[in-house]
Scaffold this active site. Structure first.
Site, PDB file in Angstrom:
ATOM      1  N   HIS A  25       0.882  -1.178   0.000  1.00 56.40           N
ATOM      2  CA  HIS A  25       0.000   0.000   0.000  1.00 56.40           C
ATOM      3  C   HIS A  25       0.920   1.228   0.000  1.00 56.40           C
ATOM      4  O   HIS A  25       1.568   1.495   1.005  1.00 56.40           O
ATOM      5  CB  HIS A  25      -0.871   0.039   1.253  1.00 56.40           C
ATOM      6  CG  HIS A  25      -1.733  -1.175   1.451  1.00 56.40           C
ATOM      7  ND1 HIS A  25      -3.063  -1.195   1.151  1.00 56.40           N
ATOM      8  CD2 HIS A  25      -1.439  -2.415   1.925  1.00 56.40           C
ATOM      9  CE1 HIS A  25      -3.575  -2.392   1.435  1.00 56.40           C
ATOM     10  NE2 HIS A  25      -2.604  -3.155   1.908  1.00 56.40           N
ATOM     11  N   PHE A  26       0.975   1.941  -1.117  1.00 59.63           N
ATOM     12  CA  PHE A  26       1.895   3.083  -1.209  1.00 59.63           C
ATOM     13  C   PHE A  26       1.176   4.437  -1.084  1.00 59.63           C
ATOM     14  O   PHE A  26       1.780   5.479  -1.247  1.00 59.63           O
ATOM     15  CB  PHE A  26       2.723   3.014  -2.492  1.00 59.63           C
ATOM     16  CG  PHE A  26       3.887   2.041  -2.403  1.00 59.63           C
ATOM     17  CD1 PHE A  26       4.228   1.425  -1.206  1.00 59.63           C
ATOM     18  CD2 PHE A  26       4.647   1.760  -3.531  1.00 59.63           C
ATOM     19  CE1 PHE A  26       5.306   0.532  -1.129  1.00 59.63           C
ATOM     20  CE2 PHE A  26       5.731   0.871  -3.461  1.00 59.63           C
ATOM     21  CZ  PHE A  26       6.058   0.264  -2.265  1.00 59.63           C
ATOM     22  N   ARG A  27      -0.138   4.439  -0.822  1.00 63.40           N
ATOM     23  CA  ARG A  27      -0.868   5.599  -0.287  1.00 63.40           C
ATOM     24  C   ARG A  27      -1.082   6.753  -1.262  1.00 63.40           C
ATOM     25  O   ARG A  27      -1.660   7.770  -0.867  1.00 63.40           O
ATOM     26  CB  ARG A  27      -0.148   6.171   0.949  1.00 63.40           C
ATOM     27  CG  ARG A  27       0.205   5.152   2.009  1.00 63.40           C
ATOM     28  CD  ARG A  27      -0.998   4.417   2.485  1.00 63.40           C
ATOM     29  NE  ARG A  27      -0.763   3.680   3.726  1.00 63.40           N
ATOM     30  CZ  ARG A  27      -1.613   2.782   4.212  1.00 63.40           C
ATOM     31  NH1 ARG A  27      -2.712   2.484   3.542  1.00 63.40           N
ATOM     32  NH2 ARG A  27      -1.360   2.156   5.343  1.00 63.40           N
ATOM     33  N   ASN A  57      -6.643   0.911  -2.074  1.00 69.64           N
ATOM     34  CA  ASN A  57      -7.336   1.712  -1.057  1.00 69.64           C
ATOM     35  C   ASN A  57      -6.674   3.064  -0.858  1.00 69.64           C
ATOM     36  O   ASN A  57      -6.304   3.444   0.232  1.00 69.64           O
ATOM     37  CB  ASN A  57      -7.420   0.953   0.270  1.00 69.64           C
ATOM     38  CG  ASN A  57      -6.071   0.551   0.809  1.00 69.64           C
ATOM     39  OD1 ASN A  57      -5.195   0.150   0.055  1.00 69.64           O
ATOM     40  ND2 ASN A  57      -5.889   0.670   2.106  1.00 69.64           N
ATOM     41  N   HIS A 142      -8.890 -10.179   0.468  1.00 66.14           N
ATOM     42  CA  HIS A 142      -8.605 -10.022   1.898  1.00 66.14           C
ATOM     43  C   HIS A 142      -9.739 -10.732   2.614  1.00 66.14           C
ATOM     44  O   HIS A 142     -10.862 -10.227   2.689  1.00 66.14           O
ATOM     45  CB  HIS A 142      -8.533  -8.541   2.286  1.00 66.14           C
ATOM     46  CG  HIS A 142      -8.231  -8.342   3.737  1.00 66.14           C
ATOM     47  ND1 HIS A 142      -6.977  -8.034   4.193  1.00 66.14           N
ATOM     48  CD2 HIS A 142      -9.019  -8.446   4.830  1.00 66.14           C
ATOM     49  CE1 HIS A 142      -7.006  -7.943   5.519  1.00 66.14           C
ATOM     50  NE2 HIS A 142      -8.236  -8.184   5.928  1.00 66.14           N
ATOM     51  N   ASP A 230       2.524  -6.756   2.467  1.00 66.79           N
ATOM     52  CA  ASP A 230       1.408  -5.950   2.970  1.00 66.79           C
ATOM     53  C   ASP A 230       1.932  -4.633   3.557  1.00 66.79           C
ATOM     54  O   ASP A 230       1.433  -4.158   4.577  1.00 66.79           O
ATOM     55  CB  ASP A 230       0.572  -6.717   3.997  1.00 66.79           C
ATOM     56  CG  ASP A 230      -0.810  -6.092   4.194  1.00 66.79           C
ATOM     57  OD1 ASP A 230      -1.161  -5.187   3.418  1.00 66.79           O
ATOM     58  OD2 ASP A 230      -1.508  -6.508   5.124  1.00 66.79           O
ATOM     59  N   HIS A 234       2.094   3.920   8.210  1.00 58.29           N
ATOM     60  CA  HIS A 234       1.389   4.962   8.952  1.00 58.29           C
ATOM     61  C   HIS A 234       2.451   5.735   9.730  1.00 58.29           C
ATOM     62  O   HIS A 234       3.470   5.155  10.121  1.00 58.29           O
ATOM     63  CB  HIS A 234       0.391   4.359   9.946  1.00 58.29           C
ATOM     64  CG  HIS A 234      -0.701   3.568   9.303  1.00 58.29           C
ATOM     65  ND1 HIS A 234      -1.761   4.148   8.650  1.00 58.29           N
ATOM     66  CD2 HIS A 234      -0.889   2.226   9.197  1.00 58.29           C
ATOM     67  CE1 HIS A 234      -2.572   3.207   8.178  1.00 58.29           C
ATOM     68  NE2 HIS A 234      -2.057   2.032   8.485  1.00 58.29           N
TER      69      HIS A 234
HETATM   70 ZN   LIG Z   1      -2.956  -5.048   2.687  1.00 60.75          ZN
END
Ligand SMILES: [Zn+2]
Length: 362
Positions: A25-27, A57, A142, A230, A234
């Site tokens: 997840h690189f946001r 996401n 997921h 994964d 944060h």
């Molecule tokens: Zn994930």
């Protein structure tokens, strides 16, 4: 082997097929204070990862043709490794997944059955059936059961992250996944929650040492095909909030290969199994073109390791924007090699090609 522009002396080192991380997840876009495509992919390459699949996401969600094209455009000239992006399934786009999965640079459809990521949720069997009927490529799931977790909200104890795996219990993780993470192979709840607190909090949760041993058993039996970090960064401030206000997820793209090399040195897996989990398995599962092995005609993606070396994970080595790792201070046997510990040149990452979507878009 042809002639290279820059010869490299790898005497005494071990050359692996380039490591493929099947889940990060690189946001970007929307949450760049945590990570972006440049910083995340820099961490990946510094950790020996040469290709990765990035998750949908973000904000906006990657659930339309436009959003996927936008990520590919953002990646061009900024990502250090090859990449593909998942399209996220929702109730709104469940019938158009076939169109999304056919886009170049798309690694397939991603389904969150248990809420981990806000709006991106396929909570019921009827919507899931529509998603699965729509496409024909690999669907990454997921697999946590949303209704069961809704029922079990009361099991969360404020301030106590060790209640996280009690809430999201093993019955909630209804489907055996074929992807394992290095952190589930390395951490156990008995040690991780007292020592790391909310920094160990992720979904599905870090569970007991008995669960960890079970994952190793099934890994030895050949069940998981791929390892995905994964990687979900944060900031320290976000993670320092008291449970359950703290967000789920931990960084991991840079420590994936070093941790697996360590487990190999500790005789928990063989070199052949490591290579299968980090490259050939992803090729087999996702029909990658030109990746997954070292062979004539394939991309020259290589990860070079010093199996005799040793290495301590230090904060100043970490390239992720979040600036922390649950594995800081851990001394690992075996070491991934980056020449002069920095990345030469410019970001030249390109979209990953898939055999089942080789036609060009009109
Ligand atoms: Zn994930």
């Amino acid at each position: 082997v042809g002639s290279a522009a820059v010869p490299i002396d790898a005497t005494g080192l071990t050359i692996l097929p380039g490591v493929i991380d099947t889940q990060v997840h690189f946001r970007e876009p929307g949450l760049e204070h945590k990570e972006d495509l440049e910083s995340g992919s820099r961490a990946a390459v510094l950790g020996g990862v040469t290709a990765l699949f990035e998750m949908p996401n973000t904000n906006p969600l990657t659930d339309t043709v436009e959003a996927l094209d936008d990520k590919l455009a953002r990646a061009r000239g900024r990502m250090w490794c090859d990449h593909a992006f998942y399209a996220g399934a929702t109730a709104a786009n469940a019938d158009t997944c076939a169109e999304l999965e056919a886009l170049p640079g798309c690694s397939g459809i991603n389904v969150f059955m248990g809420a981990s990521t806000g709006n991106l949720l396929v909570p019921d069997d009827e919507t899931l059936a529509r998603v699965l009927a729509s496409g024909r490529r690999r669907v990454a799931i997921h697999a946590e059961d949303e209704p069961r977790m809704q029922d079990r909200h009361g099991f969360r104890v404020p301030g106590d992250p060790s209640s996280h795996p009690v809430w999201r219990d093993d019955e909630s993780a209804i489907l055996a996944t074929r992807e394992v993470t290095p952190q589930h192979l390395t951490l156990a709840g008995e040690d991780a929650y007292p020592r790391l607190g909310t920094f160990a909090q992720m979904n599905p949760p870090i569970r007991s040492a008995a669960h960890r041993d079970g994952i190793w058993y099934w890994l030895g039996q050949g069940v998981p095909d791929v390892v995905g970090s994964d990687h979900a960064s944060h900031t320290l401030e976000e993670k320092a909030r008291p449970y359950p206000d703290s967000p789920f997820g931990m960084p991991g793209v840079q420590t994936l290969l070093p941790l697996l090399l360590h487990h190999m040195a500790e005789k928990r897996l063989t070199l052949a199994r490591l290579v299968d989990l980090t490259s050939a398995g992803a090729q087999r599962l996702f029909n990658l073109a030109g990746k997954g092995r070292i062979a004539a005609g394939y991309d020259a993606d290589l990860s070079i390791a010093d199996l005799k070396g040793q290495f301590t994970i230090m904060k100043d080595w970490l390239a992720s924007r979040c600036g922390w790792s649950p594995f800081e201070g851990m001394t690992l046997k075996g070491r991934k090699v980056v020449w002069e510990s920095e990345l030469p040149g410019v970001p030249i990452g390109a979209p990953i090609r898939f055999q089942d979507v080789m036609r060009e878009r009109p």
